[in-house]
Design a protein around this motif. Structure first.
Motif, PDB file in Angstrom:
ATOM      1  N   LEU A  59       0.831  -1.203   0.000  1.00 44.46           N
ATOM      2  CA  LEU A  59       0.000   0.000   0.000  1.00 44.46           C
ATOM      3  C   LEU A  59       0.863   1.250   0.000  1.00 44.46           C
ATOM      4  CD1 LEU A  59      -2.761  -0.964   2.614  1.00 44.46           C
ATOM      5  CD2 LEU A  59      -2.938  -0.983   0.127  1.00 44.46           C
ATOM      6  N   PHE A  60       1.857   1.281   0.877  1.00 50.35           N
ATOM      7  CA  PHE A  60       2.707   2.457   0.954  1.00 50.35           C
ATOM      8  C   PHE A  60       3.656   2.537  -0.245  1.00 50.35           C
ATOM      9  CE2 PHE A  60       1.049   2.665   5.161  1.00 50.35           C
ATOM     10  CZ  PHE A  60       1.109   4.015   5.485  1.00 50.35           C
ATOM     11  N   TYR A  61       4.038   1.388  -0.784  1.00 50.33           N
ATOM     12  CA  TYR A  61       4.865   1.385  -1.993  1.00 50.33           C
ATOM     13  C   TYR A  61       4.106   2.054  -3.137  1.00 50.33           C
ATOM     14  CZ  TYR A  61       7.294  -0.413  -6.109  1.00 50.33           C
ATOM     15  OH  TYR A  61       7.952  -0.524  -7.311  1.00 50.33           O
ATOM     16  N   THR A  62       2.828   1.732  -3.264  1.00 48.89           N
ATOM     17  CA  THR A  62       2.008   2.330  -4.315  1.00 48.89           C
ATOM     18  C   THR A  62       1.821   3.820  -4.077  1.00 48.89           C
ATOM     19  OG1 THR A  62       0.830   0.237  -4.634  1.00 48.89           O
ATOM     20  CG2 THR A  62      -0.225   2.224  -5.480  1.00 48.89           C
ATOM     21  N   ARG A  63       1.565   4.191  -2.841  1.00 47.95           N
ATOM     22  CA  ARG A  63       1.380   5.612  -2.526  1.00 47.95           C
ATOM     23  C   ARG A  63       2.650   6.402  -2.808  1.00 47.95           C
ATOM     24  NH1 ARG A  63      -1.231   6.425   3.257  1.00 47.95           N
ATOM     25  NH2 ARG A  63      -1.317   8.558   2.448  1.00 47.95           N
ATOM     26  N   MET A  64       3.798   5.810  -2.543  1.00 51.30           N
ATOM     27  CA  MET A  64       5.065   6.493  -2.832  1.00 51.30           C
ATOM     28  C   MET A  64       5.254   6.649  -4.342  1.00 51.30           C
ATOM     29  SD  MET A  64       7.615   4.749  -0.047  1.00 51.30           S
ATOM     30  CE  MET A  64       7.385   5.045   1.713  1.00 51.30           C
ATOM     31  N   ARG A  65       4.921   5.609  -5.097  1.00 50.78           N
ATOM     32  CA  ARG A  65       5.043   5.693  -6.557  1.00 50.78           C
ATOM     33  C   ARG A  65       4.102   6.747  -7.136  1.00 50.78           C
ATOM     34  NH1 ARG A  65       4.305   0.298  -9.588  1.00 50.78           N
ATOM     35  NH2 ARG A  65       5.148   1.576 -11.269  1.00 50.78           N
ATOM     36  N   LEU A  66       2.963   6.956  -6.479  1.00 50.94           N
ATOM     37  CA  LEU A  66       2.012   7.975  -6.923  1.00 50.94           C
ATOM     38  C   LEU A  66       2.445   9.384  -6.514  1.00 50.94           C
ATOM     39  CD1 LEU A  66      -1.350   6.160  -6.145  1.00 50.94           C
ATOM     40  CD2 LEU A  66      -0.429   6.689  -8.399  1.00 50.94           C
ATOM     41  N   GLY A  67       3.471   9.484  -5.688  1.00 49.78           N
ATOM     42  CA  GLY A  67       3.989  10.783  -5.293  1.00 49.78           C
ATOM     43  C   GLY A  67       3.259  11.436  -4.141  1.00 49.78           C
ATOM     44  N   GLU A  68       2.506  10.649  -3.362  1.00 50.90           N
ATOM     45  CA  GLU A  68       1.729  11.239  -2.271  1.00 50.90           C
ATOM     46  C   GLU A  68       2.614  11.868  -1.195  1.00 50.90           C
ATOM     47  OE1 GLU A  68      -1.301   8.931  -0.480  1.00 50.90           O
ATOM     48  OE2 GLU A  68      -2.184   8.291  -2.379  1.00 50.90           O
ATOM     49  N   PHE A  69       3.830  11.396  -1.059  1.00 50.01           N
ATOM     50  CA  PHE A  69       4.708  11.900  -0.006  1.00 50.01           C
ATOM     51  C   PHE A  69       5.759  12.877  -0.541  1.00 50.01           C
ATOM     52  CE2 PHE A  69       3.314   7.590   1.152  1.00 50.01           C
ATOM     53  CZ  PHE A  69       2.596   7.881   2.304  1.00 50.01           C
ATOM     54  N   ASP A  70       5.677  13.206  -1.826  1.00 51.79           N
ATOM     55  CA  ASP A  70       6.624  14.148  -2.414  1.00 51.79           C
ATOM     56  C   ASP A  70       6.261  15.581  -2.026  1.00 51.79           C
ATOM     57  OD1 ASP A  70       7.832  12.029  -3.621  1.00 51.79           O
ATOM     58  OD2 ASP A  70       6.911  12.349  -5.589  1.00 51.79           O
ATOM     59  N   PRO A  71       7.231  16.493  -2.028  1.00 50.65           N
ATOM     60  CA  PRO A  71       6.921  17.916  -1.822  1.00 50.65           C
ATOM     61  C   PRO A  71       5.980  18.405  -2.929  1.00 50.65           C
ATOM     62  CG  PRO A  71       9.281  17.507  -1.646  1.00 50.65           C
ATOM     63  CD  PRO A  71       8.670  16.246  -2.160  1.00 50.65           C
ATOM     64  N   PRO A  72       5.058  19.322  -2.611  1.00 48.14           N
ATOM     65  CA  PRO A  72       4.117  19.809  -3.628  1.00 48.14           C
ATOM     66  C   PRO A  72       4.791  20.315  -4.894  1.00 48.14           C
ATOM     67  CG  PRO A  72       3.477  20.571  -1.451  1.00 48.14           C
ATOM     68  CD  PRO A  72       4.806  19.904  -1.290  1.00 48.14           C
ATOM     69  N   ALA A  73       5.998  20.887  -4.766  1.00 53.67           N
ATOM     70  CA  ALA A  73       6.680  21.426  -5.940  1.00 53.67           C
ATOM     71  C   ALA A  73       7.041  20.338  -6.947  1.00 53.67           C
ATOM     72  CB  ALA A  73       7.946  22.172  -5.510  1.00 53.67           C
ATOM     73  N   ASN A  75       5.087  17.779  -7.619  1.00 54.83           N
ATOM     74  CA  ASN A  75       3.849  17.209  -8.153  1.00 54.83           C
ATOM     75  C   ASN A  75       3.369  18.039  -9.335  1.00 54.83           C
ATOM     76  OD1 ASN A  75       1.255  16.274  -8.655  1.00 54.83           O
ATOM     77  ND2 ASN A  75       0.798  15.941  -6.497  1.00 54.83           N
ATOM     78  N   PRO A  76       3.346  17.478 -10.543  1.00 50.60           N
ATOM     79  CA  PRO A  76       2.938  18.264 -11.717  1.00 50.60           C
ATOM     80  C   PRO A  76       1.509  18.772 -11.639  1.00 50.60           C
ATOM     81  CG  PRO A  76       3.058  15.924 -12.254  1.00 50.60           C
ATOM     82  CD  PRO A  76       3.661  16.077 -10.891  1.00 50.60           C
ATOM     83  N   TYR A  77       0.672  18.116 -10.831  1.00 48.15           N
ATOM     84  CA  TYR A  77      -0.721  18.544 -10.718  1.00 48.15           C
ATOM     85  C   TYR A  77      -0.882  19.776  -9.827  1.00 48.15           C
ATOM     86  CZ  TYR A  77      -1.696  14.026 -12.841  1.00 48.15           C
ATOM     87  OH  TYR A  77      -1.722  12.959 -13.692  1.00 48.15           O
ATOM     88  N   SER A  78       0.143  20.119  -9.053  1.00 50.81           N
ATOM     89  CA  SER A  78       0.045  21.270  -8.167  1.00 50.81           C
ATOM     90  C   SER A  78      -0.074  22.576  -8.935  1.00 50.81           C
ATOM     91  CB  SER A  78       1.273  21.334  -7.246  1.00 50.81           C
ATOM     92  OG  SER A  78       1.361  20.180  -6.440  1.00 50.81           O
ATOM     93  N   SER A  79       0.405  22.600 -10.159  1.00 50.59           N
ATOM     94  CA  SER A  79       0.365  23.831 -10.947  1.00 50.59           C
ATOM     95  C   SER A  79      -0.958  24.037 -11.670  1.00 50.59           C
ATOM     96  CB  SER A  79       1.506  23.824 -11.971  1.00 50.59           C
ATOM     97  OG  SER A  79       1.362  22.717 -12.863  1.00 50.59           O
ATOM     98  N   LEU A  80      -1.852  23.054 -11.605  1.00 51.49           N
ATOM     99  CA  LEU A  80      -3.131  23.171 -12.300  1.00 51.49           C
ATOM    100  C   LEU A  80      -4.127  23.975 -11.472  1.00 51.49           C
ATOM    101  CD1 LEU A  80      -3.552  19.498 -13.598  1.00 51.49           C
ATOM    102  CD2 LEU A  80      -2.557  21.456 -14.790  1.00 51.49           C
ATOM    103  N   ASP A  81      -4.991  24.696 -12.159  1.00 56.05           N
ATOM    104  CA  ASP A  81      -6.068  25.401 -11.476  1.00 56.05           C
ATOM    105  C   ASP A  81      -7.392  25.050 -12.152  1.00 56.05           C
ATOM    106  OD1 ASP A  81      -6.230  26.912 -13.819  1.00 56.05           O
ATOM    107  OD2 ASP A  81      -4.900  28.464 -13.020  1.00 56.05           O
ATOM    108  N   LEU A  82      -8.469  25.719 -11.743  1.00 58.03           N
ATOM    109  CA  LEU A  82      -9.797  25.363 -12.242  1.00 58.03           C
ATOM    110  C   LEU A  82      -9.990  25.695 -13.723  1.00 58.03           C
ATOM    111  CD1 LEU A  82     -12.075  26.374  -9.225  1.00 58.03           C
ATOM    112  CD2 LEU A  82     -11.423  24.074  -9.963  1.00 58.03           C
ATOM    113  N   SER A  83      -9.034  26.419 -14.313  1.00 55.17           N
ATOM    114  CA  SER A  83      -9.191  26.756 -15.731  1.00 55.17           C
ATOM    115  C   SER A  83      -9.118  25.520 -16.630  1.00 55.17           C
ATOM    116  CB  SER A  83      -8.116  27.768 -16.159  1.00 55.17           C
ATOM    117  OG  SER A  83      -6.821  27.181 -16.090  1.00 55.17           O
ATOM    118  N   VAL A  84      -8.533  24.433 -16.127  1.00 52.15           N
ATOM    119  CA  VAL A  84      -8.428  23.227 -16.956  1.00 52.15           C
ATOM    120  C   VAL A  84      -9.728  22.428 -16.946  1.00 52.15           C
ATOM    121  CG1 VAL A  84      -5.960  23.068 -16.493  1.00 52.15           C
ATOM    122  CG2 VAL A  84      -7.545  21.752 -15.079  1.00 52.15           C
ATOM    123  N   VAL A  85     -10.594  22.703 -15.962  1.00 50.13           N
ATOM    124  CA  VAL A  85     -11.857  21.971 -15.873  1.00 50.13           C
ATOM    125  C   VAL A  85     -12.786  22.433 -16.995  1.00 50.13           C
ATOM    126  CG1 VAL A  85     -13.865  21.453 -14.435  1.00 50.13           C
ATOM    127  CG2 VAL A  85     -11.599  21.720 -13.385  1.00 50.13           C
TER     128      VAL A  85
END
Length: 228
Positions: A59-73, A75-85
């Motif tokens: 479970l934690f191996y998968t979460r780490m691969r998904l980047g859940e514990f990485d710094p927000p910077a 995470n490529p999704y951190s730069s997205l805002d509601l304009s993409v919706v």
């Protein structure tokens, strides 16, 4: 497993599940869920600490691969805002996916596809409980949709400039009340008829199964009347 009488308590279920290799429980909304009994099972010796670690590790191996514990910077999704919706790019991709996922079972005399240039002067009738009801077009586990972005069959055809008439025949998928006279009137005046039927989450979802595959309520009668 309780409902199938495989176990007699949540504790037994937790032990059986962990022993079988299950390491994740879907227990949304349940305060007293099955896996909350794992500490008790561990204290009683029904499962071992090593077994528990073996179940948690992937479970934690998968979460780490998904980047859940990485710094927000990072995470490529951190730069997205509601304009993409509902952006044009995403809406076009949704349209492409919809077009490519249609399943055509029969095409008598090459009736389909209907082309916009061929609809000029044609009278179209769009009928059935799924013809113009945005709410019933989404399946189980779908997000809450924005009505302005939903294109029902009726709305989509009207965008083509076609002369479209409409009647639901019955307002809900269960189709317990059917307006046959209105349907016959609309269909009788049309050159092309599209009948939109189905079930939807009002009729069947997870944990709400049906005993047969028949169309609900008067839907089959509606279809037969439209064909006649």
């Amino acid at each position: 497993m309780l409902g199938h009488h495989y176990t007699r308590s949540f504790l037994e279920t937790a032990v059986a599940s962990v022993n079988a290799g299950c390491n994740l429980e879907l227990s949304y909304g349940m305060r007293n869920n099955v896996f909350m009994h794992i500490p008790q099972a561990l204290a009683m010796g029904n499962i071992t600490l090593q077994m528990l670690r073996d179940r948690v590790r992937p479970l934690f191996y998968t979460r780490m691969r998904l980047g859940e514990f990485d710094p927000p910077a990072m995470n490529p999704y951190s730069s997205l805002d509601l304009s993409v919706v509902q952006s044009p790019e995403h809406r076009n991709l949704s349209l492409e996916a919809a077009v490519k996922s249609f399943v055509l079972l029969k095409n008598v005399r090459g009736t389909l596809p209907l082309r916009a240039q061929d609809l000029s002067g044609q009278r179209l009738a769009v009928v059935g409980p799924f013809a113009d009801n945005p709410r019933v077009l989404f399946g189980d586990y779908a997000p809450v949709p924005e009505p302005q972005y939903i294109y029902t069959p009726r709305r989509g055809l009207k965008m083509l400039g076609a002369n479209v008439s409409f009647t639901a025949g019955c307002s809900k998928p269960r189709c317990q009340r059917y307006s046959r006279g209105e349907l016959v009137r609309v269909v009788g005046a049309a050159d092309v008829v599209l009948v939109c039927l189905g079930t939807g989450v009002d009729v069947e979802t997870e944990a709400r199964d049906r005993s047969d595959l028949s169309l609900p309520g008067h839907q089959l009668e509606l279809l037969q009347d439209a064909v006649q």
